[in-house]
Design an enzyme around this catalytic site. Structure first.
Site, mmCIF file in Angstrom:
data_model
loop_
_atom_site.group_PDB
_atom_site.id
_atom_site.type_symbol
_atom_site.label_atom_id
_atom_site.label_comp_id
_atom_site.label_asym_id
_atom_site.label_seq_id
_atom_site.Cartn_x
_atom_site.Cartn_y
_atom_site.Cartn_z
ATOM 1 N N ARG A 46 -12.435 -4.636 -0.088
ATOM 2 C CA ARG A 46 -11.853 -4.999 -1.386
ATOM 3 C C ARG A 46 -11.837 -3.768 -2.292
ATOM 4 O O ARG A 46 -10.948 -3.590 -3.099
ATOM 5 C CB ARG A 46 -12.647 -6.148 -2.039
ATOM 6 N N TYR A 98 10.914 -10.973 -16.777
ATOM 7 C CA TYR A 98 10.836 -11.714 -15.516
ATOM 8 C C TYR A 98 10.154 -13.079 -15.754
ATOM 9 O O TYR A 98 9.145 -13.154 -16.458
ATOM 10 C CB TYR A 98 10.036 -10.869 -14.514
ATOM 11 N N ASP A 170 7.867 -2.277 -16.683
ATOM 12 C CA ASP A 170 8.105 -2.879 -15.376
ATOM 13 C C ASP A 170 9.354 -2.210 -14.817
ATOM 14 O O ASP A 170 10.469 -2.444 -15.280
ATOM 15 C CB ASP A 170 8.298 -4.401 -15.524
ATOM 16 N N LYS A 195 9.906 -5.850 -3.826
ATOM 17 C CA LYS A 195 11.347 -5.641 -4.007
ATOM 18 C C LYS A 195 11.784 -4.309 -3.380
ATOM 19 O O LYS A 195 11.632 -4.137 -2.200
ATOM 20 C CB LYS A 195 11.674 -5.741 -5.489
HETATM 21 C C1 LIG Z 1 9.532 -10.056 -8.586
HETATM 22 C C2 LIG Z 1 9.232 -9.425 -9.878
HETATM 23 C C3 LIG Z 1 7.950 -9.492 -10.433
HETATM 24 C C4 LIG Z 1 6.823 -10.263 -9.761
HETATM 25 O O1 LIG Z 1 6.471 -9.706 -8.539
HETATM 26 P P1 LIG Z 1 5.867 -10.546 -7.302
HETATM 27 O O2 LIG Z 1 5.680 -9.500 -6.262
HETATM 28 O O3 LIG Z 1 6.852 -11.597 -6.947
HETATM 29 O O4 LIG Z 1 4.582 -11.135 -7.772
HETATM 30 C C5 LIG Z 1 7.732 -8.868 -11.642
HETATM 31 N N1 LIG Z 1 8.710 -8.209 -12.283
HETATM 32 C C6 LIG Z 1 9.949 -8.133 -11.783
HETATM 33 C C7 LIG Z 1 11.000 -7.406 -12.543
HETATM 34 C C8 LIG Z 1 10.265 -8.732 -10.578
HETATM 35 O O5 LIG Z 1 11.507 -8.679 -10.094
#
Ligand SMILES: *Cc1c(COP(=O)(O)O)cnc(C)c1O
Length: 378
Positions: A46, A98, A170, A195
């Site tokens: 961890r 998001y 983000d 992503k």
């Molecule tokens: C998908 C996404 C998230 C969340 O990420 P997860 O891996 O699904 O927890 C946060 N911000 C943006 C812009 C996203 O597209």
């Protein structure tokens, strides 16, 4: 080093025991200690894992950051950043954020004493007006999902800095290939590595990077204390993914620009959102602060009925949540990714019933165009 060289090599060295060129998957929960208090830098998985460490260094290099901290999802990465705040602190946050970030703020953290001000961060005056003596963090998502509004990272960061407020961006939609928020003045960058970073729609993960050693230490403490860590196999997949990030992003964008031009002329499309189009309200800003416009295009076809028909007809595009993989996906934000956002708020943001979001993949663009042509023939 150039971006592609960093993507392939950054943070990775041949494994010292065998010389394995590719970072192995260290599938272990614990490590042998040579004596009491004598270990080799690894005690428990961890806390430390070599595969995770390589991924953390790799993404830090790509984001021009000193430190990277990986998490089990984008949401746990964002949650860790929010944990830098305490009861009574205020967080100013992009209103068109998001859906999962909105839910985390409104349904979990608000009840635990954090305060959130959702503002249109594309409007610098609105950002300035929203700051109070309690503001500790400005959380910006740009471009936003799914309307693709662009915030001036340099301008909001300069203002936040003058008030001693940390800025988090983000950067999931742009990826470090197109945009490096730390170079524009942000303190922290978060990614959903689910992503574009991983890029193959086969794992879930998140990462936070920063140049601030104090913040990095706190994030590592949170990572270990809360324990939302990614497994070694998922780290290995993401590390394999970042090696081709430059190639993929170029193709995502080439295809997205082509389809955005095609869709902006299409009679069934009432509205189109893509920062690469001159008609986009922040087109100039997008050109200034990023090296490209990315692979997401949103269109409004006017009604839920038309959305339903189009989604039933698509053959190459797949109806699914998520984005940023090699395959083209299409989704309906109002009932899927943004279902947890109240309808009134959704409509104000432009997330109407007729809106569809396209994550343009790296397939042959002629096939994508033909697929949309038949799907949108109402
Ligand atoms: C998908 C996404 C998230 C969340 O990420 P997860 O891996 O699904 O927890 C946060 N911000 C943006 C812009 C996203 O597209």
């Amino acid at each position: 080093m150039g971006f592609s060289t960093d993507a392939v090599h950054g943070g990775q060295e041949a494994e010292p025991v065998t010389g394995a060129v590719m970072t192995p998957i260290f599938q272990t929960s614990t490590y042998k200690q040579d004596g009491l208090g004598k270990h080799r830098g690894y005690e428990y998985a961890r806390t430390q894992n070599p595969t995770r460490g390589a991924l953390e260094r790799n993404i830090a290099v790509l984001e021009k950051a000193e430190h990277g901290v990986a998490f089990s999802s984008g949401m746990s990465a964002i949650s860790a950043v929010m944990h830098l705040c305490k009861e009574g602190d205020e967080i100013v946050i992009t209103e068109n954020v998001y859906g999962g970030t909105y839910r985390l703020a409104e349904r979990i953290l608000r009840d635990r004493g954090l305060r959130f001000a959702f503002v249109d961060t594309t409007d610098l005056a609105a950002v300035k007006a929203s700051f109070t003596a309690k503001t500790k963090l400005l959380f910006v998502e740009t471009p936003t999902n799914p309307i693709l509004r662009v915030t001036d990272i340099r301008a909001v960061s300069a203002f936040a800095r003058s008030r001693g407020v940390l800025v988090t961006v983000d950067n999931t939609f742009m990826s470090p290939y197109f945009q490096n928020p730390l170079e524009l003045g942000a303190d922290i960058v978060v990614h959903s590595s689910t992503k574009y970073l991983n890029g193959h729609s086969d794992m879930v993960g998140g990462v936070v990077v920063t140049n601030d050693t104090g913040i990095a230490d706190k994030l590592r403490f949170i990572q270990n204390a809360v324990g939302a860590v990614p497994g070694p196999f998922d780290c290995w997949l993401a590390l394999r993914g970042t090696k081709t990030l430059a190639l993929r992003m170029r193709q995502h964008e080439t295809n997205a620009r082509y389809l955005a031009a095609f869709l902006s002329r299409h009679p069934a499309v009432k509205k189109i959102y893509y920062p690469g189009l001159e008609s986009h309200p922040e087109h100039e800003l997008a050109m200034r602060q990023a090296r490209g416009f990315g692979g997401i295009v949103s269109i409004d076809v006017g009604s839920l009925d038309r959305v339903r028909r189009a989604l039933e007809r698509v053959r190459v595009f797949t109806l699914a949540e998520s984005l940023g993989g090699v395959e083209s996906l299409i989704c309906h934000p109002a009932t899927m990714t943004h279902a947890s956002v109240p309808e009134e708020f959704r409509n104000r943001l432009g997330i109407t019933e007729g809106l569809m979001r396209l994550s343009v993949g790296i397939e042959d663009v002629e096939d994508l165009e033909a697929d949309l042509t038949q799907a949108l023939a109402f």
